[in-house]
Design a protein around this motif. Structure first.
Motif, PDB file in Angstrom:
ATOM      1  N   HIS A 101       0.837  -1.200   0.000  1.00 32.48           N
ATOM      2  CA  HIS A 101       0.000   0.000   0.000  1.00 32.48           C
ATOM      3  C   HIS A 101       0.870   1.247   0.000  1.00 32.48           C
ATOM      4  N   LEU A 102       0.242   2.368  -0.313  1.00 33.55           N
ATOM      5  CA  LEU A 102       0.964   3.632  -0.354  1.00 33.55           C
ATOM      6  C   LEU A 102       1.451   3.997   1.036  1.00 33.55           C
ATOM      7  N   GLY A 103       2.631   4.574   1.074  1.00 27.99           N
ATOM      8  CA  GLY A 103       3.194   5.058   2.324  1.00 27.99           C
ATOM      9  C   GLY A 103       3.153   6.578   2.351  1.00 27.99           C
ATOM     10  N   LEU A 104       4.286   7.177   2.598  1.00 31.90           N
ATOM     11  CA  LEU A 104       4.372   8.626   2.710  1.00 31.90           C
ATOM     12  C   LEU A 104       4.374   9.300   1.341  1.00 31.90           C
ATOM     13  N   LYS A 105       3.775  10.468   1.285  1.00 32.91           N
ATOM     14  CA  LYS A 105       3.776  11.258   0.053  1.00 32.91           C
ATOM     15  C   LYS A 105       5.132  11.937  -0.078  1.00 32.91           C
TER      16      LYS A 105
END
Length: 171
Positions: A101-105
């Motif tokens: 999944h996506l983490g930090l932007k």
């Protein structure tokens, strides 16, 4: 024949979605709060400007998620987002299923229901991805030219089958 692929609905918690709306609301409200201790109150033009800025920000927050879409065309996968639309030919794509999944932007936009830009990634195959997603999890990786793009269709298995039927290899 173009086939629209539904985008997954946002799964952000209600408190987070509400928090997103605090910024435009605060701009609008604070522009009109009098400050008795100030030598010069905010001129009317300043209050109007901050109000318009808050309304514009709210409109932007409302429009961003609605502009994200995926479409299967005769020639490729068309992705639309707020900043524009592009189409990738099927022959240039590779598909990878992922539980990551996506983490930090790192750069881009990160609002509930709209994630676009560079993000760190928690999956085993990638450390970072280009997000074109409505959620931070439950998506697919579509590679083009070695660059991983994270997409979140409502039904990832159906999109994977449709891409495979169009000749996109799964790795």
């Amino acid at each position: 024949m173009n086939t629209a692929v539904p985008v997954a609905p946002p799964t952000s918690p209600l408190w987070f979605r509400a928090l997103t709306w605090v910024a435009p609301l605060m701009l609008i409200v604070t522009a009109w709060v009098p400050d008795d201790g100030a030598d010069r109150p905010l001129p009317l033009a300043g209050s109007v400007f901050l109000t318009l800025l808050g309304v514009g920000l709210a409109a932007l927050f409302a429009q961003l998620p609605r502009r994200l879409s995926y479409t299967l065309t005769d020639t490729g996968l068309r992705v639309s987002r707020f900043s524009g639309t592009f189409e990738w030919p099927y022959r240039d794509l590779r598909l990878r299923r992922t539980e990551g999944h996506l983490g930090l932007k790192v750069g881009g936009v990160g609002l509930p229901g709209y994630y676009s830009g560079n993000y760190t990634f928690t999956g085993p195959a990638y450390r970072s991805v280009q997000a074109l997603a409505s959620n931070t999890q439950g998506g697919l990786i579509v590679e083009r030219g070695g660059v991983p793009y994270y997409l979140t269709p409502a039904n990832p298995d159906a999109l994977a089958r449709a891409l495979a039927a169009r000749g996109v290899p799964t790795v």
